[in-house]
Scaffold this active site. Structure first.
Site, mmCIF file in Angstrom:
data_model
loop_
_atom_site.group_PDB
_atom_site.id
_atom_site.type_symbol
_atom_site.label_atom_id
_atom_site.label_comp_id
_atom_site.label_asym_id
_atom_site.label_seq_id
_atom_site.Cartn_x
_atom_site.Cartn_y
_atom_site.Cartn_z
ATOM 1 N N TYR A 3 -9.943 28.968 75.096
ATOM 2 C CA TYR A 3 -10.522 28.017 74.148
ATOM 3 C C TYR A 3 -11.036 28.856 72.978
ATOM 4 O O TYR A 3 -12.122 29.402 73.025
ATOM 5 C CB TYR A 3 -11.642 27.215 74.796
ATOM 6 C CG TYR A 3 -12.405 26.310 73.840
ATOM 7 C CD1 TYR A 3 -11.737 25.556 72.888
ATOM 8 C CD2 TYR A 3 -13.788 26.207 73.910
ATOM 9 C CE1 TYR A 3 -12.422 24.729 72.015
ATOM 10 C CE2 TYR A 3 -14.491 25.374 73.051
ATOM 11 C CZ TYR A 3 -13.803 24.650 72.104
ATOM 12 O OH TYR A 3 -14.498 23.816 71.229
ATOM 13 N N ASP B 85 -6.557 25.536 73.504
ATOM 14 C CA ASP B 85 -6.948 25.092 72.169
ATOM 15 C C ASP B 85 -7.150 26.333 71.311
ATOM 16 O O ASP B 85 -8.109 27.072 71.480
ATOM 17 C CB ASP B 85 -8.243 24.268 72.271
ATOM 18 C CG ASP B 85 -8.704 23.736 70.923
ATOM 19 O OD1 ASP B 85 -8.074 24.066 69.899
ATOM 20 O OD2 ASP B 85 -9.703 22.995 70.900
ATOM 21 N N HIS C 117 -8.528 15.206 71.906
ATOM 22 C CA HIS C 117 -7.265 15.942 72.008
ATOM 23 C C HIS C 117 -6.350 15.214 72.993
ATOM 24 O O HIS C 117 -6.802 14.371 73.778
ATOM 25 C CB HIS C 117 -7.485 17.369 72.518
ATOM 26 C CG HIS C 117 -8.257 18.237 71.580
ATOM 27 N ND1 HIS C 117 -7.725 19.335 70.946
ATOM 28 C CD2 HIS C 117 -9.558 18.183 71.178
ATOM 29 C CE1 HIS C 117 -8.644 19.914 70.197
ATOM 30 N NE2 HIS C 117 -9.773 19.229 70.323
#
Length: 578
Positions: free
Chosen positions: A141, A182, A307
């Protein structure tokens, strides 16, 4: 083998339960980001899921922030797992290793980069054409570069460099590598709905890093190899491995697809108009992408977060390990299923050994943190225990009175009782009469000193009986008469006249008009010029001269200017005093 990545924006927000969500994704390895859960908040329902083994990384600085987790089906159990990218959080068996070159980073930077719980690495065995190989899954992330915090921009770039160094080091050791999660940067203009910096789009530092991390010519090279020998091609790409060592698997299979986004703003309702960006990826090394990947795509129909999931399919099969690695949550003391001893919580420690150690090492992994807490508990707990003992054994000092609060047996009145007319024909109780007599005596003593200069003073008690100024005469008689006649009915002087029903209604109406004039609500919203619909009220939260000011904008979701269903450009400040 199927793998999925999804920024879930809080793991505790799944309404149907974590198992239902994992089963619906139908994958062997599920990597989630932004779990927003710390070690102390992790519950058994989230950590131990039937049919899966899980591996978490937590933020050590802030609660409810960042965090990643990897869920593997029992049929895809890894043989090694590790938290973080630097190796500073790893001090147990079953680690992945291969940490790369850290010469560009100082020790403090390495500690900070792994302090926010942004990476979990799992290593699996796969069968490729009857040969057993290793694949390493790096779940990340990546940080967001906050425009108002310049230091976070540098932090993001350092994280990118550390990620690339670790991934390439693992690849160099012979393992196949998948980096997914991400990344918080859209790579090309096709991956952004309406890029605001089109002129210098490629000058963004995050995109520059992606250009070096990914190689751009693999799809074109594959098409060149599939062409006929005499067939001409417009592709002028050089060697497909001339740049980066990894491939964006989505663009490998869908090089020209537009409006393929994975993240939308929830504040503007941009998902309704598909006004978003593609910042969630599955990267694979070149050889793995060419030889094993058969499909990759996004799932924008899956809701529950800002998302959407991204998935990839490989033709190879997973070989499950017989035992999960030590990072697995099933080994955590609170979830191990063993009764813990009292000595784990109460350990006698020498006061000399509680001196803080002067070292810059990052707090250890989950297991080491537990071990250190058991062997070296903080002094806060000891002080707290002493406070409890002092509180229980304390004695009230002499000469001081303890203040006691009596609970009122009278129920709390409602707000309406303050607006009702007062009743005046109330017969006082004997106790009230005695108190009033005592007040009368005290007043008589004060007024007696002034009796020679002023006229006789009378104090009215219920029946307006004059009281003599001479102390001990009239007042005593009045008190005696009051106590003697306490059982007899008395007549009281009506101080205020009873209001009529009509007068009460008129006052109520006037009061209603008054409060409406004072507490008027917000002004009605204006209508936007394009759609003729009521606008919504917004407040400026960004620091600057307009912070706190309110304005009206179109209520429709954000979208492209060419989309008639999207928000128009109506804007109006709220005037002061309205």
């Amino acid at each position: 083998m199927k793998i999925v990545t999804w920024n879930i924006n809080g793991i505790r927000t799944f309404r149907g339960g974590i198992k239902t969500a994992l089963d619906s994704l139908d994958a062997d390895i599920i990597c989630v980001q932004e779990t927003k859960v710390t070690r102390d908040l992790l519950d058994e329902r989230t950590a131990i899921v039937d049919g899966y083994n899980s591996y978490f990384s937590f933020s050590r600085g802030r609660s409810g922030y960042s965090g990643v987790a990897t869920y593997c089906k029992d049929s895809a159990t890894p043989f090694a797992a590790e938290e973080g990218l630097t190796g500073l959080l790893t001090n147990h068996e079953g680690a992945v290793g291969c940490y790369g070159d850290h010469t560009e980073f100082c020790s403090k930077d390495l500690q900070l980069l792994d302090n926010e719980g942004r990476a979990v690495i799992t290593q699996h065995r796969i069968m490729c054409q009857d040969k057993e190989r290793t694949v390493t899954v790096v779940n990340v992330y990546c940080p967001r570069a906050d425009p108002e915090k310049p230091e976070r921009k540098q932090f993001k770039l350092q994280f990118y460099k550390l990620l690339q160094s670790r991934a390439e080091a693992i690849l160099k050791e012979g393992s196949r590598v998948i980096v997914l999660g991400d990344v918080n940067t859209s790579h090309r203009e096709i991956d952004c709905c309406d890029p605001s910096d089109v002129d210098d789009f490629d000058e963004n530092p995050g995109r520059k890093w992606l250009n070096g991390f990914l190689q751009s010519g693999i799809r074109e090279a594959k098409e060149i190899n599939e062409q006929e020998p005499g067939e001409e091609s417009e592709v002028t790409s050089a060697d497909p491995c001339d740049s980066g060592k990894f491939v964006d698997t989505f663009r490998y299979f869908h090089p020209t697809r537009t409006s393929a986004f994975t993240c939308w703003s929830t504040l503007t309702g941009a998902r309704q108009t598909n006004y978003g960006t593609r910042i969630d990826y599955i990267f694979a090394d070149c050889q793995l992408a060419k030889e094993q990947f058969v499909a990759a795509d996004i799932r924008p129909e899956v809701e529950g977060s800002d998302h959407c999931p991204v998935w990839g399919q490989l033709r190879c099969s997973l070989v499950s390990s017989s035992k999960p690695p030590l990072l697995c949550t099933c080994y955590l003391p609170e979830f191990a299923g063993k009764q813990q001893k009292l000595s784990r919580f109460l350990v006698k420690v020498d006061q000399k050994s509680i001196q803080p150690e002067q070292r810059d090492a990052l707090p250890g992994s989950q297991e080491e943190e537990e071990r250190r807490e058991n062997l070296n508990p903080s002094t806060d707990g000891i002080v707290f225990g002493k406070k409890r003992l002092l509180t229980s054994d304390c004695v009230v000092p002499k000469g001081k009175k303890t203040k006691t609060v009596k609970a009122s047996s009278k129920p709390q009145g409602s707000l309406l009782s303050f607006f009702k007319p007062k009743l005046t024909n109330v017969v006082p109780s004997p106790e009230i009469s005695v108190r009033q007599c005592e007040k009368t005596l005290s007043v008589d003593k004060v007024t007696s000193s002034q009796s020679s200069q002023k006229a006789p003073t009378t104090i009215e008690i219920r029946s307006s009986v004059p009281v003599d100024t001479e102390p001990g005469s009239g007042s005593q008689q009045q008190c005696n008469s009051t106590m003697e006649d306490s059982d007899k009915p008395r007549k009281t002087t009506q101080l205020t006249p009873q209001p009529s029903v009509g007068c009460s209604g008129a006052k109520k109406g006037a009061s209603l008009v008054f409060w409406k004039s004072v507490l008027h609500g917000p002004p009605p919203p204006p209508l936007c010029k394009v759609h003729g619909e009521p606008c919504v009220l917004r407040t400026v939260k960004k620091e600057g001269p307009n912070m706190g000011k309110q304005f009206f904008v179109c209520a429709r979701p954000q979208g492209l200017a060419s989309n008639p269903e999207a928000r128009c450009n109506f804007f109006a400040w709220v005037e002061k005093g309205k």
